[in-house]
Design an enzyme around this catalytic site. Structure first.
Site, PDB file in Angstrom:
ATOM      1  N   VAL A  35       0.838  -1.211   0.000  1.00 14.64           N
ATOM      2  CA  VAL A  35       0.000   0.000   0.000  1.00 14.64           C
ATOM      3  C   VAL A  35       0.876   1.266   0.000  1.00 14.64           C
ATOM      4  O   VAL A  35       0.554   2.250  -0.670  1.00 14.64           O
ATOM      5  CB  VAL A  35      -0.963   0.004   1.214  1.00 14.64           C
ATOM      6  CG1 VAL A  35      -1.838   1.244   1.213  1.00 14.64           C
ATOM      7  CG2 VAL A  35      -1.834  -1.238   1.199  1.00 14.64           C
ATOM      8  N   LYS A  88      -6.819  -1.216  10.557  1.00 10.80           N
ATOM      9  CA  LYS A  88      -8.095  -1.446  11.247  1.00 10.80           C
ATOM     10  C   LYS A  88      -7.919  -2.153  12.583  1.00 10.80           C
ATOM     11  O   LYS A  88      -8.638  -1.883  13.543  1.00 10.80           O
ATOM     12  CB  LYS A  88      -9.078  -2.215  10.354  1.00 10.80           C
ATOM     13  CG  LYS A  88      -8.520  -3.488   9.721  1.00 10.80           C
ATOM     14  CD  LYS A  88      -7.973  -3.247   8.335  1.00 10.80           C
ATOM     15  CE  LYS A  88      -6.974  -4.314   7.967  1.00 10.80           C
ATOM     16  NZ  LYS A  88      -6.976  -4.683   6.591  1.00 10.80           N
ATOM     17  N   GLU A  94      -4.003 -10.419   4.932  1.00 15.49           N
ATOM     18  CA  GLU A  94      -3.151  -9.935   6.022  1.00 15.49           C
ATOM     19  C   GLU A  94      -1.930 -10.849   6.123  1.00 15.49           C
ATOM     20  O   GLU A  94      -1.972 -12.000   5.678  1.00 15.49           O
ATOM     21  CB  GLU A  94      -3.923  -9.988   7.344  1.00 15.49           C
ATOM     22  CG  GLU A  94      -5.193  -9.168   7.367  1.00 15.49           C
ATOM     23  CD  GLU A  94      -4.951  -7.684   7.138  1.00 15.49           C
ATOM     24  OE1 GLU A  94      -4.165  -7.084   7.892  1.00 15.49           O
ATOM     25  OE2 GLU A  94      -5.533  -7.120   6.196  1.00 15.49           O
ATOM     26  N   LYS A 134     -13.315  -4.045  11.247  1.00 11.19           N
ATOM     27  CA  LYS A 134     -13.962  -3.048  10.384  1.00 11.19           C
ATOM     28  C   LYS A 134     -15.372  -2.754  10.879  1.00 11.19           C
ATOM     29  O   LYS A 134     -15.809  -1.602  10.901  1.00 11.19           O
ATOM     30  CB  LYS A 134     -13.986  -3.558   8.939  1.00 11.19           C
ATOM     31  CG  LYS A 134     -12.588  -3.593   8.319  1.00 11.19           C
ATOM     32  CD  LYS A 134     -12.556  -4.389   7.033  1.00 11.19           C
ATOM     33  CE  LYS A 134     -11.169  -4.372   6.414  1.00 11.19           C
ATOM     34  NZ  LYS A 134     -10.990  -5.391   5.362  1.00 11.19           N
ATOM     35  N   GLY A 182      -6.151  -4.567  -1.744  1.00 13.34           N
ATOM     36  CA  GLY A 182      -5.186  -4.387  -2.822  1.00 13.34           C
ATOM     37  C   GLY A 182      -4.551  -3.009  -2.748  1.00 13.34           C
ATOM     38  O   GLY A 182      -5.101  -2.077  -2.153  1.00 13.34           O
TER      39      GLY A 182
HETATM   40  N1  HSE Z   1      -6.944  -8.263   4.304  1.00  9.85           N
HETATM   41  C1  HSE Z   1      -7.884  -7.221   4.058  1.00  9.85           C
HETATM   42  C2  HSE Z   1      -8.993  -7.773   3.191  1.00  9.85           C
HETATM   43  C3  HSE Z   1      -7.188  -6.079   3.407  1.00  9.85           C
HETATM   44  O1  HSE Z   1      -8.793  -8.825   2.582  1.00  9.85           O
HETATM   45  O2  HSE Z   1     -10.057  -7.165   3.102  1.00  9.85           O
HETATM   46  C4  HSE Z   1      -8.040  -4.842   3.249  1.00  9.85           C
HETATM   47  O3  HSE Z   1      -8.459  -4.340   4.481  1.00  9.85           O
END
Ligand code: HSE
Length: 424
Positions: free
Chosen positions: A16, A98, A183, A198, A296
């Site tokens: 990112v 998050k 992750e 989230k 992504g």
């Molecule tokens: N690992 C997270 C997902 C990355 O797959 O949504 C984005 O927050």
């Protein structure tokens, strides 16, 4: 309105971080310059010259020319220390972490207030979908009834590939990792933890409830098996990992993350691959739907850029709903219709937990029960070791312990309130 010049200190230059660097090169209208990038790994080859980098976080945190810190590292504990120090030093912060936000929400709020600096984190929820900004601005009233969605890109990618393209779970996960969706510890994705972090953030902005990760129940996709996948196929349903929250008539919040059977009439049915989708429901506008790439490098970086841009106009979250009194509802008052797969020998025992049973099946090694059960009992069953359980939600059948159509009952209450306002 004039825009502030932003001098950025960036933490992290992975997928990112590099995405952000590239996106910023392509948005010259934004007066944002990355002055310094702090990284950990001294041996890793980087795509840009070494003079941009430092290994010393204080070179950013104590640089008075840097007014904005962008935190994009993987380690949630280290991220918290960086964000905390940046806010204490009066720097605005943008983060996509998050887990860090969910674990320290109350403290981060306090730090923002105490030091009068903004912390923005649109990229932390559903990457490219501007959901937090919408909750803050458009849904800043108390008419929002529920928010439900697919908020994890990796698991949606895995579910799409395994159900529709016959790719194995392991292969699909590896693919999600290679594409930079997952992750570093993929259990955070597959176990539903990332979705829960989230959801916790969404609940704070949607309903003003600050809670802790351990207070929201999450089950992931890592225990799904052939019985439930076949069940879905035969009935023309898809299984999606869904994060759900709603306000009940008693002003409590129901919230959980569970795999769910999704019908083809549901907007979430066609949210596939790495896409996320969010449905909001409010008393007068009925349902609305948001969709976009949920993971992504570029989708996440574009949300970070949007936050950076917002900072240049001095934007900050106002957390307008925080002083309302809603809290999480008790698990005993939420009754769900579910599909429960179990090892053969547990069938009898687990049936006793159900309020009503609609369907049962047994083969030589396992079986399933379809019926209604409280979230409290579901958690007890899912927590049992060696019972080989897997749970897929159909729908919520009772809220506050009462079988009500939430839209109707709560709407009446709010209509009452609004008419009071008019007559006053
Ligand atoms: N690992 C997270 C997902 C990355 O797959 O949504 C984005 O927050």
């Amino acid at each position: 309105m004039s825009r502030k010049n932003l001098n950025i200190g960036l933490f992290g230059f992975g997928c990112v971080g590099y995405g952000l660097y590239e996106v910023l090169q392509k948005t010259p209208g934004l007066k944002a310059n990355i002055k310094r990038i702090c990284i950990k790994d001294k041996n890793k080859q980087r795509q840009i010259p070494s003079e941009h980098f430092t290994f010393d976080k204080d070179e950013i945190l104590f640089d008075e020319e840097i007014n904005t810190v962008v935190e994009l590292i993987d380690d949630a504990d280290a991220a918290f220390e960086i964000v905390k120090a940046a806010l204490q030093n009066g720097k605005a912060v943008v983060t996509a972490n998050k887990k860090m936000i969910a674990e320290h929400f109350a403290e981060l709020l306090q730090l923002q207030r105490q030091h009068n600096v903004p912390l923005l984190y649109e990229a932390a929820c559903c990457a490219s979908i501007p959901i937090i900004r919408n909750l803050e601005e458009y849904y800043d009233n108390d008419l929002l009834e529920s928010i439900e969605g697919i908020v994890n890109g990796s698991t949606n990618y895995i579910l799409t590939k395994t159900a529709e393209e016959n790719i194995s779970y392991e292969e699909a996960l590896k693919d999600a990792q290679q594409k930079g969706y997952a992750e570093t510890n993929p259990v955070l994705d597959t176990g539903g933890f990332d979705a829960k972090y989230k959801l916790l953030i969404l609940i704070a902005h949607a309903f003003g409830v600050i809670t802790k990760p351990e207070e929201i129940y999450n089950l992931g996709i890592d225990k799904l098996g052939e019985l439930e996948l076949n069940y879905a196929r035969e009935k023309g349903l898809k299984i999606k990992l869904v994060a759900y929250s709603e306000k009940t008539e008693n002003g409590k919040i129901n919230a959980f993350v569970l795999p769910k059977f999704v019908h083809k009439n549901d907007k979430l049915f066609s949210v596939d691959d790495v896409f996320n989708g969010i449905k909001t429901k409010s008393y007068f506008s009925d349902t609305q739907f948001f969709s976009g790439k949920g993971a992504g490098a570029y989708p996440t970086a574009s949300a970070v850029v949007s936050d950076i841009s917002a900072l240049s106009y001095d934007y900050r979250y106002e957390y307008k709903k925080l002083n309302q009194i809603e809290t999480l509802a008790s698990d005993a008052t939420i009754i769900l219709k579910v599909f429960l797969r179990h090892d053969l020998e547990y069938g009898h025992e687990f049936k006793r937990y159900f309020e009503e049973i609609n369907e049962c099946y047994l083969n030589y090694e396992s079986g399933f029960i379809v019926g209604t059960i409280s979230l409290k009992h579901l958690k007890e069953i899912a927590g049992r070791k060696n019972a080989a359980t897997s749970i897929v939600l159909f729908e919520i059948v009772k809220r506050d312990g009462i079988p009500t159509a939430i839209g109707e009952t709560v709407k009446r209450k709010h209509l009452g309130r609004l008419s009071n306002l008019v007559s006053n």
